[in-house]
Design a protein around this motif. Structure first.
Motif, mmCIF file in Angstrom:
data_model
loop_
_atom_site.group_PDB
_atom_site.id
_atom_site.type_symbol
_atom_site.label_atom_id
_atom_site.label_comp_id
_atom_site.label_asym_id
_atom_site.label_seq_id
_atom_site.Cartn_x
_atom_site.Cartn_y
_atom_site.Cartn_z
ATOM 1 N N GLU A 1 0.819 -1.215 0.000
ATOM 2 C CA GLU A 1 0.000 0.000 0.000
ATOM 3 C C GLU A 1 0.854 1.267 0.000
ATOM 4 O OE1 GLU A 1 -3.204 0.072 -0.417
ATOM 5 O OE2 GLU A 1 -3.356 -2.124 -0.393
ATOM 6 N N ASN A 2 2.133 1.136 0.364
ATOM 7 C CA ASN A 2 3.031 2.298 0.357
ATOM 8 C C ASN A 2 3.585 2.607 -1.025
ATOM 9 O OD1 ASN A 2 4.209 0.910 3.378
ATOM 10 N ND2 ASN A 2 3.031 2.803 3.274
ATOM 11 N N ILE A 3 3.324 1.732 -2.008
ATOM 12 C CA ILE A 3 3.873 1.871 -3.354
ATOM 13 C C ILE A 3 2.754 2.163 -4.346
ATOM 14 C CG2 ILE A 3 5.289 0.794 -5.147
ATOM 15 C CD1 ILE A 3 6.744 1.114 -2.444
ATOM 16 N N LEU A 4 2.950 3.198 -5.155
ATOM 17 C CA LEU A 4 2.013 3.519 -6.226
ATOM 18 C C LEU A 4 2.799 3.547 -7.534
ATOM 19 C CD1 LEU A 4 -0.818 6.140 -6.179
ATOM 20 C CD2 LEU A 4 0.763 6.132 -8.096
ATOM 21 N N MET A 5 2.442 2.686 -8.474
ATOM 22 C CA MET A 5 3.147 2.615 -9.751
ATOM 23 C C MET A 5 2.778 3.834 -10.609
ATOM 24 S SD MET A 5 4.838 -0.049 -9.130
ATOM 25 C CE MET A 5 5.713 -0.129 -10.708
ATOM 26 N N THR A 6 3.798 4.440 -11.227
ATOM 27 C CA THR A 6 3.588 5.695 -11.946
ATOM 28 C C THR A 6 4.218 5.657 -13.345
ATOM 29 O OG1 THR A 6 5.632 6.669 -11.046
ATOM 30 C CG2 THR A 6 3.588 7.011 -9.791
ATOM 31 N N VAL A 7 3.845 6.636 -14.141
ATOM 32 C CA VAL A 7 4.379 6.765 -15.499
ATOM 33 C C VAL A 7 5.713 7.518 -15.408
ATOM 34 C CG1 VAL A 7 3.858 7.488 -17.860
ATOM 35 C CG2 VAL A 7 1.997 6.815 -16.326
ATOM 36 N N GLY A 8 6.703 6.872 -14.789
ATOM 37 C CA GLY A 8 7.998 7.490 -14.567
ATOM 38 C C GLY A 8 8.001 8.372 -13.332
ATOM 39 N N ALA A 9 9.191 8.892 -12.980
ATOM 40 C CA ALA A 9 9.330 9.750 -11.800
ATOM 41 C C ALA A 9 8.625 11.087 -11.998
ATOM 42 C CB ALA A 9 10.809 9.974 -11.483
ATOM 43 N N ALA A 10 8.617 11.604 -13.223
ATOM 44 C CA ALA A 10 7.961 12.889 -13.494
ATOM 45 C C ALA A 10 6.474 12.807 -13.192
ATOM 46 C CB ALA A 10 8.192 13.299 -14.947
ATOM 47 N N SER A 11 5.849 11.715 -13.626
ATOM 48 C CA SER A 11 4.434 11.525 -13.324
ATOM 49 C C SER A 11 4.217 11.360 -11.828
ATOM 50 C CB SER A 11 3.905 10.299 -14.066
ATOM 51 O OG SER A 11 2.551 10.071 -13.755
ATOM 52 N N GLY A 12 5.137 10.637 -11.177
ATOM 53 C CA GLY A 12 5.018 10.473 -9.728
ATOM 54 C C GLY A 12 5.046 11.803 -9.009
ATOM 55 N N MET A 13 5.911 12.726 -9.476
ATOM 56 C CA MET A 13 5.976 14.032 -8.855
ATOM 57 C C MET A 13 4.691 14.823 -9.099
ATOM 58 S SD MET A 13 8.989 16.870 -8.883
ATOM 59 C CE MET A 13 10.053 15.708 -8.041
ATOM 60 N N ASN A 14 4.158 14.725 -10.303
ATOM 61 C CA ASN A 14 2.891 15.400 -10.581
ATOM 62 C C ASN A 14 1.755 14.823 -9.748
ATOM 63 O OD1 ASN A 14 2.655 17.479 -13.050
ATOM 64 N ND2 ASN A 14 4.417 16.137 -13.371
ATOM 65 N N VAL A 15 1.770 13.519 -9.548
ATOM 66 C CA VAL A 15 0.745 12.881 -8.726
ATOM 67 C C VAL A 15 0.777 13.429 -7.304
ATOM 68 C CG1 VAL A 15 0.124 10.705 -7.581
ATOM 69 C CG2 VAL A 15 0.503 10.764 -10.051
ATOM 70 N N SER B 1 7.422 23.860 -13.927
ATOM 71 C CA SER B 1 6.176 23.548 -14.647
ATOM 72 C C SER B 1 5.297 22.630 -13.822
ATOM 73 C CB SER B 1 6.494 22.896 -15.994
ATOM 74 O OG SER B 1 7.203 23.770 -16.835
ATOM 75 N N TYR B 2 5.896 21.630 -13.190
ATOM 76 C CA TYR B 2 5.100 20.705 -12.386
ATOM 77 C C TYR B 2 4.378 21.441 -11.253
ATOM 78 C CZ TYR B 2 8.187 17.161 -14.554
ATOM 79 O OH TYR B 2 8.900 16.377 -15.417
ATOM 80 N N VAL B 3 5.090 22.336 -10.586
ATOM 81 C CA VAL B 3 4.489 23.074 -9.474
ATOM 82 C C VAL B 3 3.388 24.002 -9.977
ATOM 83 C CG1 VAL B 3 4.948 24.835 -7.698
ATOM 84 C CG2 VAL B 3 6.529 22.904 -7.991
ATOM 85 N N ARG B 4 3.644 24.687 -11.072
ATOM 86 C CA ARG B 4 2.641 25.619 -11.621
ATOM 87 C C ARG B 4 1.420 24.897 -12.179
ATOM 88 N NH1 ARG B 4 7.503 28.314 -12.798
ATOM 89 N NH2 ARG B 4 7.737 27.244 -14.808
ATOM 90 N N ASN B 5 1.567 23.621 -12.515
ATOM 91 C CA ASN B 5 0.403 22.848 -12.970
ATOM 92 C C ASN B 5 -0.729 22.892 -11.955
ATOM 93 O OD1 ASN B 5 1.528 22.005 -15.387
ATOM 94 N ND2 ASN B 5 2.192 20.011 -14.621
ATOM 95 N N TYR B 6 -0.378 23.020 -10.680
ATOM 96 C CA TYR B 6 -1.375 22.982 -9.596
ATOM 97 C C TYR B 6 -1.432 24.308 -8.856
ATOM 98 C CZ TYR B 6 -0.206 18.462 -11.223
ATOM 99 O OH TYR B 6 0.074 17.422 -12.084
#
Length: 402
Positions: free
Chosen positions: A98-112, A136-141
């Motif tokens: 439950e501590n692991i969430l599979m992501t579309v790379g590290a960039a997607s993980g950061m956006n998540v 860009s990632y920070v400004r997305n939100y």
């Protein structure tokens, strides 16, 4: 037609990608062997043979509907369990699936995770130089990026400036070690000091401040350098990981996000992150590649090939008079430019050498050289680097300093 917030991104498209595209055009004109492209962190070292074998075995052995079907937004349970077990063996942690969430790379993980935690106006602190897309990632939100200026003597975090920049609006801090673009690895002592400052500020402001550790280069460390695992050092830590570099799979976009139980309100954060993964449009990480990394969780690329490149490039550039801190990890060299960094990059193109300006990493006056290329390309590029150094009189200036 396009949104106002997209206009500056179009006008100031990634310098890395722009240089990469220019390199392809130059290769058509001059021949690929006559263009020395050090712009993109695209691994030249092949993926381990175990990866190709895993793909073939999975297609033969596992049900097609499983390989290519939907699963939980967080990823396959058995994959996450294997990854948690690997981390526990390597770093003495106590993660479960439950501590692991599979992501579309590290960039997607950061956006998540940024989508999960940020409200408009929340501040995210980063240490310069940093990977340009963080902004860009920070400004997305609708977050606000706060930059700690670099200490160019060591490229270690300036902790006094860091402490000054944490305010009541600070929601997160991003670290990246081994670092892109410098190759610096933060020591255990430095990481403990960062954690101590954040704990102090959490108490001062009476709020949670999270640490996001961006770790796509964790497996690339030289000369026996150790890369401390951060979650035991600070309770509100998230880890973004990618197999892009550790298994040479950048185009497959596979990674994971670690959300420890020690994180404040962890159960709600875990649930919200899975929903973020879905509503961002990822839905889930690539299904086949999840099955692949489960079988290859402890495989690594040929690190010696990168180290060979590092040694040759560093010894040659310093011999020609260039100034650079020898990278401890990753596959980048951050070299001091003798003039304005953008001007220097343009001058290098006259010798068909493509490097990226440090101003793209919030650290003007330097250039990044990605040495994840063939050894032969580095050998062929050395006469060009030598001529560039001679044109700026770098060797003579080096002699004057000595």
């Amino acid at each position: 037609m396009i949104a106002d917030r997209m206009r500056p991104l179009v006008e100031n498209n990634s310098a890395i990608r722009a240089m990469f595209e220019e390199g392809k055009k130059m290769a058509l004109l001059h021949g690929r062997e006559n263009v020395y492209d050090f712009s993109l962190g695209n691994p030249n070292v092949p993926a381990p043979e175990a990866v190709n074998k895993a793909i073939l075995d999975i297609v033969k052995e596992e049900e097609t509907t499983l390989i290519h079907g939907y699963m939980s937004n967080a990823g396959y349970e058995d994959v996450r369990d294997v990854i948690a077990g690997s981390l526990n063996r390597r770093f003495g942690t106590h993660f479960h699936l439950e501590n692991i969430l599979m992501t579309v790379g590290a960039a997607s993980g950061m956006n998540v995770i940024l989508k999960t935690i940020l409200d408009p106006g929340d501040e995210v602190v980063v240490f310069a130089p940093y990977f340009m897309e963080y902004g860009s990632y920070v400004r997305n939100y609708d977050g606000v990026l706060v930059t700690v200026p670099p200490d160019t003597r060591t490229f270690y975090p300036d902790l006094e400036e860091f402490e000054r920049r944490i305010t009541e609006k600070t929601k997160a801090v991003i670290i990246n070690t081994p670092n892109n673009p410098t190759g610096v690895i933060y020591s255990l002592e430095t990481l403990k000091k960062i954690a101590g400052i954040m704990e102090k500020k959490e108490k001062e402001f009476g709020k949670s401040i999270v640490l996001i550790s961006d770790e796509p280069y964790r497996e690339l460390a030289y000369d026996g350098a150790e890369i401390p695992y951060v979650t035991p050092l600070y309770h509100n830590t998230f880890v973004c990981y990618s197999y892009s570099k550790s298994l040479s799979l950048p185009g497959e976009r596979i990674g994971y996000l670690v959300i420890p139980d020690e994180v404040d309100d962890s159960q709600n954060v875990i649930a919200a992150a899975a929903i973020s993964n879905r509503v961002l449009g990822c839905v889930n990480a690539p299904s086949l590649m999840q099955r692949v990394v489960m079988r290859c969780v402890d495989e690594q690329v040929n690190l010696e090939a990168y180290n060979r490149n590092r040694e040759l490039l560093y010894s040659s550039l310093t011999e020609y008079g260039f100034e650079c801190i020898k990278p401890q990890g990753a596959f980048y060299m951050f070299v001091k430019a003798p003039v304005d960094d953008k001007e220097f990059c343009n001058y290098c193109k006259e010798y068909r050498v493509l490097v990226v300006p440090g101003s793209s990493f919030a650290c003007p006056g330097y250039v990044r050289i990605a040495y994840c290329v063939s050894y032969d390309q580095i050998v062929r590029s050395l006469p060009a680097f030598k001529k560039i150094g001679e044109a700026y009189g770098l060797l003579e200036k080096k002699g004057e300093k000595e």
